[in-house]
Write a protein that holds these residues in place. Sequence first.
Motif, PDB file in Angstrom:
ATOM      1  N   MET A 146       0.938  -1.276   0.006  1.00 37.29           N
ATOM      2  CA  MET A 146       0.022  -0.017  -0.023  1.00 37.29           C
ATOM      3  C   MET A 146       0.690   1.237   0.167  1.00 37.29           C
ATOM      4  O   MET A 146       0.379   2.360  -0.333  1.00 37.29           O
ATOM      5  N   GLU A 147       2.065   1.268   0.495  1.00 36.14           N
ATOM      6  CA  GLU A 147       2.750   2.316   0.534  1.00 36.14           C
ATOM      7  C   GLU A 147       3.466   2.595  -0.688  1.00 36.14           C
ATOM      8  O   GLU A 147       3.903   3.573  -1.208  1.00 36.14           O
ATOM      9  N   ILE A 148       3.742   1.341  -1.622  1.00 38.93           N
ATOM     10  CA  ILE A 148       4.362   1.478  -2.891  1.00 38.93           C
ATOM     11  C   ILE A 148       3.219   2.192  -3.707  1.00 38.93           C
ATOM     12  O   ILE A 148       3.540   2.935  -4.599  1.00 38.93           O
ATOM     13  N   VAL A 149       2.064   1.912  -3.762  1.00 40.68           N
ATOM     14  CA  VAL A 149       0.727   2.424  -4.486  1.00 40.68           C
ATOM     15  C   VAL A 149       0.835   3.906  -4.327  1.00 40.68           C
ATOM     16  O   VAL A 149       0.616   4.536  -5.312  1.00 40.68           O
ATOM     17  N   GLY A 150       0.759   4.433  -3.076  1.00 42.43           N
ATOM     18  CA  GLY A 150       0.835   5.711  -2.606  1.00 42.43           C
ATOM     19  C   GLY A 150       2.016   6.347  -3.327  1.00 42.43           C
ATOM     20  O   GLY A 150       1.864   7.392  -3.615  1.00 42.43           O
ATOM     21  N   TYR A 151       2.964   5.993  -2.919  1.00 41.43           N
ATOM     22  CA  TYR A 151       4.241   6.602  -3.455  1.00 41.43           C
ATOM     23  C   TYR A 151       4.316   6.561  -4.865  1.00 41.43           C
ATOM     24  O   TYR A 151       4.809   7.704  -5.322  1.00 41.43           O
ATOM     25  N   VAL A 152       3.830   5.805  -5.857  1.00 43.37           N
ATOM     26  CA  VAL A 152       3.738   5.823  -7.145  1.00 43.37           C
ATOM     27  C   VAL A 152       2.955   6.733  -7.630  1.00 43.37           C
ATOM     28  O   VAL A 152       3.337   7.575  -8.372  1.00 43.37           O
ATOM     29  N   GLY A 153       1.846   6.977  -6.909  1.00 41.75           N
ATOM     30  CA  GLY A 153       0.881   8.166  -7.445  1.00 41.75           C
ATOM     31  C   GLY A 153       1.392   9.304  -7.010  1.00 41.75           C
ATOM     32  O   GLY A 153       1.298  10.546  -7.697  1.00 41.75           O
ATOM     33  N   LEU A 154       2.348   9.632  -5.991  1.00 35.34           N
ATOM     34  CA  LEU A 154       2.794  10.837  -5.825  1.00 35.34           C
ATOM     35  C   LEU A 154       3.884  11.237  -6.764  1.00 35.34           C
ATOM     36  O   LEU A 154       4.197  12.422  -7.234  1.00 35.34           O
ATOM     37  N   CYS A 155       4.649  10.190  -7.221  1.00 30.49           N
ATOM     38  CA  CYS A 155       5.808  10.300  -8.334  1.00 30.49           C
ATOM     39  C   CYS A 155       5.187  10.733  -9.435  1.00 30.49           C
ATOM     40  O   CYS A 155       5.739  11.655 -10.112  1.00 30.49           O
ATOM     41  N   LEU A 156       3.856  10.408  -9.808  1.00 38.15           N
ATOM     42  CA  LEU A 156       3.215  10.827 -10.894  1.00 38.15           C
ATOM     43  C   LEU A 156       2.943  12.441 -10.900  1.00 38.15           C
ATOM     44  O   LEU A 156       3.205  13.153 -11.686  1.00 38.15           O
ATOM     45  N   ALA A 157       2.366  12.761  -9.856  1.00 37.97           N
ATOM     46  CA  ALA A 157       2.269  14.164  -9.481  1.00 37.97           C
ATOM     47  C   ALA A 157       3.377  14.947  -9.614  1.00 37.97           C
ATOM     48  O   ALA A 157       3.536  16.002 -10.155  1.00 37.97           O
ATOM     49  N   GLY A 191       6.152  14.352 -11.348  1.00 37.94           N
ATOM     50  CA  GLY A 191       6.594  14.294 -12.519  1.00 37.94           C
ATOM     51  C   GLY A 191       5.839  15.264 -13.603  1.00 37.94           C
ATOM     52  O   GLY A 191       6.376  16.028 -14.598  1.00 37.94           O
ATOM     53  N   LEU A 192       4.530  15.596 -13.139  1.00 42.05           N
ATOM     54  CA  LEU A 192       3.704  16.491 -13.827  1.00 42.05           C
ATOM     55  C   LEU A 192       3.951  18.201 -13.634  1.00 42.05           C
ATOM     56  O   LEU A 192       3.338  18.760 -14.242  1.00 42.05           O
ATOM     57  N   ARG A 193       4.816  18.099 -12.442  1.00 41.53           N
ATOM     58  CA  ARG A 193       4.712  19.433 -11.992  1.00 41.53           C
ATOM     59  C   ARG A 193       6.451  20.118 -11.871  1.00 41.53           C
ATOM     60  O   ARG A 193       6.541  21.069 -12.185  1.00 41.53           O
ATOM     61  N   GLU A 194       7.186  19.211 -11.415  1.00 43.24           N
ATOM     62  CA  GLU A 194       8.637  19.689 -10.811  1.00 43.24           C
ATOM     63  C   GLU A 194       9.497  19.299 -12.166  1.00 43.24           C
ATOM     64  O   GLU A 194       9.121  18.753 -13.141  1.00 43.24           O
ATOM     65  N   PRO A 195      10.749  20.106 -12.384  1.00 43.46           N
ATOM     66  CA  PRO A 195      11.676  20.113 -13.289  1.00 43.46           C
ATOM     67  C   PRO A 195      12.324  18.908 -13.216  1.00 43.46           C
ATOM     68  O   PRO A 195      12.501  18.056 -12.127  1.00 43.46           O
ATOM     69  N   ARG A 196      13.118  18.749 -14.351  1.00 42.46           N
ATOM     70  CA  ARG A 196      14.069  17.431 -14.187  1.00 42.46           C
ATOM     71  C   ARG A 196      15.136  17.366 -13.081  1.00 42.46           C
ATOM     72  O   ARG A 196      15.218  16.253 -12.766  1.00 42.46           O
ATOM     73  N   ARG A 197      15.475  18.358 -12.878  1.00 41.63           N
ATOM     74  CA  ARG A 197      16.736  18.517 -11.772  1.00 41.63           C
ATOM     75  C   ARG A 197      16.027  17.862 -10.294  1.00 41.63           C
ATOM     76  O   ARG A 197      16.496  16.879  -9.816  1.00 41.63           O
ATOM     77  N   THR A 198      14.822  18.377 -10.247  1.00 38.79           N
ATOM     78  CA  THR A 198      14.021  18.034  -8.767  1.00 38.79           C
ATOM     79  C   THR A 198      13.938  16.384  -8.826  1.00 38.79           C
ATOM     80  O   THR A 198      13.796  15.706  -7.793  1.00 38.79           O
ATOM     81  N   LEU A 199      13.216  16.067 -10.082  1.00 42.60           N
ATOM     82  CA  LEU A 199      12.919  14.532 -10.277  1.00 42.60           C
ATOM     83  C   LEU A 199      14.024  13.605 -10.058  1.00 42.60           C
ATOM     84  O   LEU A 199      14.081  12.564  -9.484  1.00 42.60           O
ATOM     85  N   LEU A 200      15.231  14.251 -10.498  1.00 42.52           N
ATOM     86  CA  LEU A 200      16.488  13.184 -10.348  1.00 42.52           C
ATOM     87  C   LEU A 200      16.770  13.374  -8.963  1.00 42.52           C
ATOM     88  O   LEU A 200      16.968  12.223  -8.357  1.00 42.52           O
ATOM     89  N   LEU A 201      16.729  14.363  -8.321  1.00 37.15           N
ATOM     90  CA  LEU A 201      16.980  14.223  -6.697  1.00 37.15           C
ATOM     91  C   LEU A 201      15.888  13.225  -6.162  1.00 37.15           C
ATOM     92  O   LEU A 201      16.357  12.875  -5.105  1.00 37.15           O
ATOM     93  N   VAL A 202      14.781  13.341  -6.474  1.00 34.88           N
ATOM     94  CA  VAL A 202      13.761  12.692  -5.841  1.00 34.88           C
ATOM     95  C   VAL A 202      14.148  11.005  -5.930  1.00 34.88           C
ATOM     96  O   VAL A 202      13.934  10.387  -5.147  1.00 34.88           O
ATOM     97  N   GLY A 231       6.119  10.867 -16.122  1.00 34.65           N
ATOM     98  CA  GLY A 231       5.362  12.244 -15.761  1.00 34.65           C
ATOM     99  C   GLY A 231       6.058  13.531 -16.075  1.00 34.65           C
ATOM    100  O   GLY A 231       5.409  14.168 -16.783  1.00 34.65           O
ATOM    101  N   GLY A 232       7.508  13.198 -16.433  1.00 31.33           N
ATOM    102  CA  GLY A 232       8.286  14.306 -16.626  1.00 31.33           C
ATOM    103  C   GLY A 232       8.031  14.609 -18.242  1.00 31.33           C
ATOM    104  O   GLY A 232       8.034  15.555 -18.780  1.00 31.33           O
ATOM    105  N   ALA A 233       8.029  13.461 -19.015  1.00 29.51           N
ATOM    106  CA  ALA A 233       7.864  13.397 -20.458  1.00 29.51           C
ATOM    107  C   ALA A 233       6.609  14.002 -20.585  1.00 29.51           C
ATOM    108  O   ALA A 233       6.455  14.835 -21.655  1.00 29.51           O
ATOM    109  N   LEU A 234       5.442  13.722 -19.970  1.00 30.26           N
ATOM    110  CA  LEU A 234       4.021  14.182 -20.362  1.00 30.26           C
ATOM    111  C   LEU A 234       4.126  15.869 -20.064  1.00 30.26           C
ATOM    112  O   LEU A 234       3.309  16.365 -20.850  1.00 30.26           O
ATOM    113  N   ARG A 235       4.592  16.083 -18.810  1.00 27.98           N
ATOM    114  CA  ARG A 235       4.805  17.572 -18.548  1.00 27.98           C
ATOM    115  C   ARG A 235       5.502  18.406 -19.742  1.00 27.98           C
ATOM    116  O   ARG A 235       4.960  19.356 -20.130  1.00 27.98           O
ATOM    117  N   GLU A 236       6.586  17.823 -20.020  1.00 28.26           N
ATOM    118  CA  GLU A 236       7.350  18.534 -21.173  1.00 28.26           C
ATOM    119  C   GLU A 236       6.399  18.714 -22.443  1.00 28.26           C
ATOM    120  O   GLU A 236       6.663  19.697 -23.230  1.00 28.26           O
TER     121      GLU A 236
END
Length: 420
Positions: free
Chosen positions: A107-118, A120-131, A168-173
């Motif tokens: 259940m933690e994996i499901v919630g964390y993956v949904g958070l990662c999608l959000a 990817g749709l909002r943050e720049p590449r550098r932030t995504l790499l650090l996450v 998510g990052g690809a969709l945002r860009e």
Amino acid sequence: MTAVEEEPPRALLAGASRRWVRLLPWAVVFVLSVALLPTTIQVLTADYGLNGGIASALAVAQAAPLLLAVVRPLQAWYVIFAADVAGALALLTVDFKEQLLWPFPPMEIVGYVGLCLALGLREPRRTLLLVWLATAGANVALGFFAPNGTSAMNVLLTILSGVVLVLGGALRERYEVQRRLAEQETISEAERDRRTLLEERARIARELHDVVAHHMSVITVQADTAAYRLERLPPDVQEEFTSIAATSRESLGEMRRLLGVLRNEEANGELAPQPGLTRIGQLVEATARAGVPVEFTPCDADVPEAVGLSAYRIVQEALANVVRHAPSAPTQVSVSASQQVSEPTTESGSEDSARLTVLVVNGPSPQPPAAPLEEGGTGHGLVGMRERVRLVGGTLDAGPLPDGGFRVAAQLPLTEKDFT
């Protein structure tokens, strides 16, 4: 110095045109939060044997911040990431079955993956790499404390989070590129319309110069020769004619200087007389030779040169549009002068107004082209028509007909009073 207020962050997909798309992120996080909160408590207590109070606190910290992810996904990640790591450490204090996942339950994996999608749709590449590096680092560090030894399932969160962050990052860009392209197309279209309008105004100015220059030249010649044509003119009258001639010549010079600003290199040599009503018949004949059956009703009225020129250009543009967009369509061209009775404005009754009516109507093309020419349109035809009609104080009605044809109707005033 006044402080600039920072705009609140927009929700994910807030710029979507459809309402259900804008509400989709809120619906997803709400369902995840409602579903994961009791599930996490149940799994941590029943399957892993964790204390109920600790399990409830971890469930709230891991599921509730998902509601914040729609607006501030990075801040939500700070809380959920810390709660997931704390939950992994808390599970080390209990003895659970070896087949259960650790350090991150399902259940933690499901919630964390949904958070990662959000994210990817909002943050720049550098932030995504650090996450992702923080996620992988925590997974590797916790692997040294694995109670039942490490396994391939221990890196599941690292793999899934990386894939979702990239997606998510690809969709945002991609969305950003499309948005900027749409903005650029809007700007280009506005600039094209503005340039078209300026070109048409310059063309009208050149043509009107030829019309007005003729009359001003006649005034100048008549004023200069008055002393020779009229006998025994008083000195003050001769002086008046001389002043009129000088003023006319000065006006012609000013007109030519202003026209020089509007002229371009392609406009050199435009010295032919400007067309009028008598030339519309030639337009009709040329269009008929191009394969368009045209019926023409001429008008022999004596109209001002500016009005005749405007009528000629309107018919010219309308017939050109018929040839381009409705080849072989039956067309009717009518030019007529009439008296229109306006509404009574005084006690003396109504007032008559002379009008020139220009009507061009075409039916649907019997053989429509496979693809419309100038898809999207350049705007030269209607822009030019409306500018010419506005110039002489008339009205224009142009639009498609129910049967698939097109109609252009212009009303041009013939009296000097209507021009003002």
